[in-house]
Design an enzyme around this catalytic site. Structure first.
Site, PDB file in Angstrom:
ATOM      1  N   GLY A  10      30.715 -25.610  -0.475  1.00 33.64           N
ATOM      2  CA  GLY A  10      32.107 -25.959  -0.690  1.00 33.64           C
ATOM      3  C   GLY A  10      32.650 -26.861   0.412  1.00 33.64           C
ATOM      4  O   GLY A  10      31.953 -27.182   1.386  1.00 33.64           O
ATOM      5  N   HIS A  50      33.364 -37.444  12.039  1.00 33.06           N
ATOM      6  CA  HIS A  50      31.915 -37.404  11.833  1.00 33.06           C
ATOM      7  C   HIS A  50      31.204 -38.322  12.829  1.00 33.06           C
ATOM      8  O   HIS A  50      30.188 -37.944  13.412  1.00 33.06           O
ATOM      9  CB  HIS A  50      31.569 -37.819  10.394  1.00 33.06           C
ATOM     10  CG  HIS A  50      31.678 -36.709   9.406  1.00 33.06           C
ATOM     11  ND1 HIS A  50      30.583 -36.165   8.779  1.00 33.06           N
ATOM     12  CD2 HIS A  50      32.743 -36.039   8.929  1.00 33.06           C
ATOM     13  CE1 HIS A  50      30.982 -35.203   7.962  1.00 33.06           C
ATOM     14  NE2 HIS A  50      32.284 -35.121   8.031  1.00 33.06           N
TER      15      HIS A  50
END
Length: 167
Positions: A10, A50
């Site tokens: 998820g 990221h």
């Protein structure tokens, strides 16, 4: 033949961190194949987070549509594809034939030499979307994940940052 891993889960389940660890275990230099596009400030911030997390051992390649070509061009070190779900949405929004592109990519995986870790979202565990486009996307993502999982050497479900080996 490359070792293929699918890590699914998820939103905010720790998929990317697990994938980054797996890829770096396979070699000292790695390719990060980014499929995201920064269309708004929220996505720009996610991409920056990221990038900041990754160290100098990573070589970043942007591939919002041309994933197969990028996989072939980076077959000199382990790769992380983050993520299949965004790649799929890019293809669908560009009104490209996602099924033929996905099948072509999957068919090419046995010809690759270095590991590939795919990250993808598990979308079918929630409510049924209320509009046709969202339902089509959810269904396509489930199909794409099944196709990759069938050919992957390993499938890992990320739950709260913990890996659960499925295959």
């Amino acid at each position: 033949m490359a070792h293929i891993v699918l890590i699914t889960g998820g939103a905010r389940s720790g998929k990317s961190r697990l994938a980054e660890q797996r890829v770096l275990e396979a070699g000292p230099v790695a390719h990060y194949i980014a499929t995201a596009q920064a269309f708004d400030s929220e996505m720009t911030a996610r991409i920056a987070t990221h990038r900041e997390r990754r160290g100098p051992e990573w070589r970043t390649h942007e591939a919002p549509l041309d994933l197969l070509e990028t996989l072939r061009a980076t077959d000199d070190a382990p790769r992380l594809v983050d993520c299949l779900t965004l790649w799929l949405s890019n293809l669908m929004l560009a009104e490209l034939d996602w099924e033929s592109r996905a099948r072509e990519m999957i068919a090419a995986l046995p010809d690759l030499h270095h590991p590939v870790v795919f990250v993808s979202n598990e979308l079918g565990m929630g409510i049924v979307p209320d509009n046709p486009l969202a339902r089509a996307f959810r269904d396509a993502a489930g199909t794409l994940n099944q196709w990759i999982a069938a050919d992957a050497d390993e499938v890992i479900l990320s739950v709260s940052g913990l890996p659960l080996k499925v295959k």
